[in-house]
Scaffold this motif. Structure first.
Motif, short mmCIF file in Angstrom:
data_model
loop_
_atom_site.label_atom_id
_atom_site.label_comp_id
_atom_site.label_asym_id
_atom_site.label_seq_id
_atom_site.Cartn_x
_atom_site.Cartn_y
_atom_site.Cartn_z
N GLN A 1 -0.40 -0.01 82.14
CA GLN A 1 0.29 1.20 81.86
C GLN A 1 -0.16 1.68 80.49
O GLN A 1 -0.60 2.83 80.26
CB GLN A 1 1.72 0.79 81.52
N TRP A 2 -0.45 0.83 79.59
CA TRP A 2 -0.96 1.22 78.09
C TRP A 2 -2.51 1.82 78.20
O TRP A 2 -2.68 2.68 77.39
CB TRP A 2 -0.56 0.03 77.09
N ALA A 3 -3.14 1.14 78.88
CA ALA A 3 -4.50 1.54 79.02
C ALA A 3 -4.69 2.95 79.35
O ALA A 3 -5.40 3.95 79.16
CB ALA A 3 -5.41 0.42 79.94
N CYS A 4 -3.87 3.25 80.69
CA CYS A 4 -3.53 4.45 81.43
C CYS A 4 -3.22 5.58 80.26
O CYS A 4 -3.72 6.87 80.53
CB CYS A 4 -2.89 4.33 82.58
N ILE A 5 -2.00 5.32 79.47
CA ILE A 5 -1.53 6.15 78.78
C ILE A 5 -2.59 6.55 77.59
O ILE A 5 -2.85 7.86 77.18
CB ILE A 5 -0.38 5.55 78.12
N ALA A 6 -3.36 5.66 77.08
CA ALA A 6 -4.58 5.84 76.06
C ALA A 6 -5.59 6.89 76.61
O ALA A 6 -6.02 7.60 76.14
CB ALA A 6 -5.11 4.45 75.65
N ALA A 7 -5.95 6.62 77.94
CA ALA A 7 -6.96 7.12 78.88
C ALA A 7 -6.44 8.57 79.07
O ALA A 7 -7.43 9.53 79.04
CB ALA A 7 -7.11 6.45 79.96
N ILE A 8 -5.14 8.94 79.36
CA ILE A 8 -4.82 10.38 79.64
C ILE A 8 -4.85 11.19 78.45
O ILE A 8 -5.24 12.35 78.37
CB ILE A 8 -3.57 10.62 80.26
N VAL A 9 -4.58 10.42 77.12
CA VAL A 9 -4.46 11.48 75.98
C VAL A 9 -5.94 11.57 75.61
O VAL A 9 -6.29 12.53 75.02
CB VAL A 9 -3.73 10.46 75.06
N ALA A 10 -6.81 10.38 75.58
CA ALA A 10 -8.29 10.56 75.40
C ALA A 10 -9.13 11.61 76.16
O ALA A 10 -9.82 12.34 75.70
CB ALA A 10 -8.95 9.10 75.66
N ASP A 11 -8.56 11.65 77.53
CA ASP A 11 -9.10 12.85 78.39
C ASP A 11 -8.51 14.18 77.72
O ASP A 11 -9.40 15.06 78.01
CB ASP A 11 -8.62 12.34 79.76
N LYS A 12 -7.71 14.46 77.39
CA LYS A 12 -6.90 15.65 76.94
C LYS A 12 -7.30 15.99 75.93
O LYS A 12 -7.94 17.35 75.59
CB LYS A 12 -5.53 15.51 77.02
N THR A 13 -7.64 15.06 74.96
CA THR A 13 -8.07 15.68 73.42
C THR A 13 -9.44 15.47 73.29
O THR A 13 -10.15 15.90 72.17
CB THR A 13 -7.16 14.65 72.32
N ASN A 14 -10.22 14.79 74.26
CA ASN A 14 -11.45 14.34 74.21
C ASN A 14 -11.91 13.57 72.66
O ASN A 14 -13.16 13.70 72.20
CB ASN A 14 -12.52 15.43 74.23
N LYS A 15 -11.12 12.70 72.43
CA LYS A 15 -10.93 11.84 71.35
C LYS A 15 -10.99 10.33 71.80
O LYS A 15 -9.78 10.25 72.43
CB LYS A 15 -10.22 12.45 70.02
N PRO A 16 -11.42 9.65 71.09
CA PRO A 16 -10.90 8.03 71.25
C PRO A 16 -9.45 7.87 70.77
O PRO A 16 -8.97 8.48 69.94
CB PRO A 16 -11.76 7.17 70.17
N VAL A 17 -8.73 7.11 71.78
CA VAL A 17 -7.40 7.04 71.46
C VAL A 17 -7.07 5.51 71.62
O VAL A 17 -7.32 4.90 72.74
CB VAL A 17 -6.60 7.64 72.52
#
Length: 781
Positions: free
Chosen positions: A252-268
């Protein structure tokens, strides 16, 4: 070309091959702080920190979600809800029903509703608290009894049966029945849930996750981003503890980091604070078990009707298999005669509970030990004698379980006899009985309990593993496999296996981080199968390369295969010798491939849920423990005086690591049955959500006299070098402490009454049991 002078003329023990006690490959890094965990990875430029807003209610419809104040907080870059997830929202590990972020309704207090990303960790946490969330609360189901009354389940009921339990019970001389509440357990890993997602080209994603199941993280990240799995790479070098808590719930936490990284195009990066980690991630399942046992005059079990009720939380997670495992182990080491075992998967409005060391097994084993103690009190015998009477044996069908697997290679009778002798059980039992007669307040208790634990994933397709080995021209070897290292020494053992296959020093083996782009489609590191599966896969890869080298040497030197031997870092070529490095260099110059994948799948196993029969386990690991306690009957406090453990690991791959695993598992099992109490209030809030309110065992909780020995007997099954799994089975040894506490309290009735002490057996519960037992004795006159 580099030769290997340090390997010359070394023994297998000195080379660090299997059977030798080698320290954990990262031990010195753990001590010095050099070990790199996910949160230690150097932060990429522009990295954002994510945090979640959690539900303040256990159940209800979200009527208002105003995040404008969150967005306006200093440092905030992005805010996302379920509507912003580009792909799948449901991340259920096996069955659907677990949304990444709550979507219109909440099902437990602490459920993530939204995620905020900011330029610092503190900014993200502060901003997450600014949300306006209104929930139209609905009545919440918090306890397993409430779920049973409401017929609230996450999965259908399952039953296993052998013979006619009802008829057997009706014919039995005595009936013993009762119920047992078994508390859950917080994983309390030192490293909490954490993940780092870094965007790659073409919407790809590099994910560093503290996960026991990198492939599942890869799959779910790909699904929530709506991209192919091939565009997601998950890397996992080490965890600071997992114990099952990171088998499914790290995703869950990996997925949350990934969707934010995908949206912002920044490491999260996302890292949960301890209180939020404890409130928002699953535990060991609490259970409520019921039993009715028919016995003869001697205490021999003739029939059993058992129901196990697992409290699963709001979603299925792994509960189907966990309750199955509790059903499988409700016999522990004993033949139940005509038996019916029923399992319910109860749905409550709490966090979705998950895997924990032993899976559902401990909840079945502790019930079996409760039943045997109660039988002993009923017929007036020493509990050990009743246990020995009811052990599986080879008489007739008394070696067939209630799920119709034959218990083969049963070493328990011999193992128990050995521990009974080495622990001086009989003399201590006599001395303790005399002590209790003359000590009105302080009471001693003694218990010797066995464990028979099935090894294999009960979901068949998970019993497979892959590995990748590269041999370089200087003789050094890089190994990658699908298992994850969480402190249990898996990488050390795999390194020893490969070193032994090539006959070289373990110092020339490097086991690298688990990565989904090196070994694909891996199974979780769980079910005590990490070394069984990945060790065999690595061995397979090493054998392939070794055979290529042998074939090359036969052709190149004109020798017979029998004249070539890999030993002590050198290759014997008839009357000549060369180093492993020299042979590798020569093979490379002659265009011989020095890289190979390896694969392994567990043989023989199968289970048909429709008929509730089969062979779900490749083999059984066994052991026994003897514990002595001193109980203060005025306060309920107790002290663990001595523990003796004799445990079966087959042919030990690394005795030092195996003994360490047994000691650690016992300590964790001790905490489960004594001090580790989870409490949810009527609103569904976990009130034991920190180290201040949740007590794991400390050094002073362990006995001063603590003896652990390995039962040396090769596994008859074709496991890696005939070893046996060691991670989960010794957890059950902690149950002997609970039985010893019950034994001490029972002495107040001259061992005629079996006290009811639900787990964890905190001093309060022990004191209540003392009070109830004294009242019962008074009534009996």
């Amino acid at each position: 070309m580099r030769s290997m002078p340090n390997s010359h003329n070394k023994t297998d023990q000195a080379l660090g091959h299997t059977g030798s006690s080698r320290k954990h490959e990262s031990a010195h890094k753990h001590v010095t702080g050099e070990a790199i965990y996910v949160d230690d990875i150097p932060e990429p430029a522009g990295m954002l920190f994510a945090y979640c807003g959690f539900s303040p209610k256990a159940r209800g419809k979200i009527t208002k979600l105003n995040l404008s104040a969150v967005s306006q907080c200093e440092g905030v870059v992005a805010v996302m809800t379920a509507d912003d997830v580009p792909g799948h929202l449901d991340i259920g590990a096996v069955f659907p029903g677990e949304p990444l972020l709550a979507n219109g309704e909440v099902e437990f207090l602490g459920q993530p509703i939204f995620v905020v990303a900011a330029t610092s960790y503190n900014a993200a946490r502060k901003a997450a608290r600014k949300a306006e969330i209104d929930i139209d609360a609905e009545p919440a189901i918090i306890t397993v009894n409430q779920a049973l009354d409401a017929e609230s389940f996450v999965r259908p009921q399952h039953t296993q049966q052998r013979g006619d339990a009802s008829s057997a019970l009706s014919r039995s001389a005595h009936i013993v029945e009762g119920e047992q509440y078994i508390g859950g357990q917080e994983h309390f890993y030192l490293e909490g849930q954490v993940a780092l997602a870094i965007p790659a080209e073409d919407r790809g994603m590099m994910v560093y996750s503290s996960s026991q199941h990198p492939t599942e993280v890869q799959k779910l990240v790909a699904e929530v981003l709506h991209i192919p799995m091939s565009q997601v790479t998950v890397d996992m070098r080490r965890m600071g503890g997992g114990f099952g808590g990171k088998e499914t719930q790290a995703a869950q936490w990996a997925c949350i980091a990934a969707i934010v990284a995908d949206k912002t195009n920044k490491p999260v990066k996302i890292r949960l604070a301890r209180a939020d980690d404890m409130s928002s991630t699953g535990k060991r399942h609490p259970f409520y078990n019921q039993f009715k046992i028919g016995i003869n005059e001697e205490g021999l079990i003739e029939g059993a009707d058992i129901t196990v009720n697992g409290e699963c939380g709001f979603a299925a997670d792994l509960s189907d298999a966990i309750v199955d495992r509790a059903m499988f182990h409700s016999d522990n080491a004993y033949y139940l005669g005509n038996a019916k075992i029923t399992g319910n998967r109860c749905k409550t409005n709490t966090v979705s509970h998950t895997a924990y060391r032993g899976f559902g097994g401990p909840k079945g084993v502790i019930l079996a030990e409760r039943m045997l103690d109660d039988i002993a009190r009923k017929v007036g015998k020493d509990p050990l004698d009743v246990r020995k009477l009811n052990l599986y044996n080879d008489e007739g069908d008394r070696n067939v379980t209630h799920y119709h697997q034959t218990v083969e290679h049963n070493i328990l009778p011999e193992l128990i006899e050995q521990l009974e002798d080495s622990s001086d059980y009989r003399a201590r039992r006599a001395a303790i009985t005399e002590f209790n007669k003359t000590s009105p307040i302080m009471k001693k208790g003694l218990a010797l309990t066995p464990v028979k634990f099935g090894i294999s994933f009960t979901v068949q397709h998970l019993n497979q593993a892959g590995a990748l080995i590269h041999v370089y021209t200087d003789g050094s070897v890089q190994v990658n496999h699908g298992g994850t290292e969480m402190g249990q020494g898996l990488h050390t053992k795999v390194g020893q296996i490969v070193a032994q296959e090539f006959g070289i020093d373990i110092s020339d083996i490097l086991v690298t981080a688990t990565r989904t782009d090196k070994v694909p489609n891996t199974s979780p590191t769980a079910a005590s199968s990490g070394t069984d599966l990945n060790g065999k896969a690595a061995q397979n890869a090493a054998k392939i390369i070794k055979q290529r080298l042998v074939d090359f040497a036969v052709e190149h030197f004109g020798l017979a295969t029998s004249a070539i031997e890999f030993s002590q870092g050198r290759i014997k070529l008839g009357a000549e010798q060369m180093t492993f490095a020299e042979l590798c260099q020569l093979a490379y110059m002659n265009r011989v491939s020095l890289s190979s994948t390896g694969y392994y799948k567990t043989p023989k196993i199968h289970y048909d849920r429709n008929t509730a029969s089969g062979r779900p386990f490749f083999y059984f690991a066994m052991g026994a423990s003897c514990s002595e306690v001193l109980v203060d009957t005025l306060t309920g406090e107790y002290q663990l005086s001595r523990v003796d453990i004799l445990h079966d690991v087959g042919t030990s791959l690394n005795p030092a690591i195996d003994v360490g695993q047994i000691e650690g598992a016992f300590a964790q099992g001790l905490g489960w049955v004594t001090t580790e109490e989870l409490v949810w209030n009527n609103e569904g809030r976990l009130t034991t959500n920190s180290g201040a309110t949740y007590k794991i065992p400390a050094v002073n909780d362990l006995p001063a006299d603590f003896n652990v020995e390995l039962f040396t007997r090769a596994n008859p099954e074709d496991t890696i070098y005939n070893s046996k799994a060691v991670g989960e089975p010794p957890f059950m040894h902690g149950i002997s402490v609970w039985c010893a506490i019950r034994d001490a309290v029972s002495s107040l009735s001259n061992y005629t009454v079996s006290p009811v002490i639900h787990t964890p057996a905190t001093p309060e519960k022990v004191l209540w049991a003392v009070k109830e037992l004294r009242q019962q004795v008074e009534k009996q006159g």
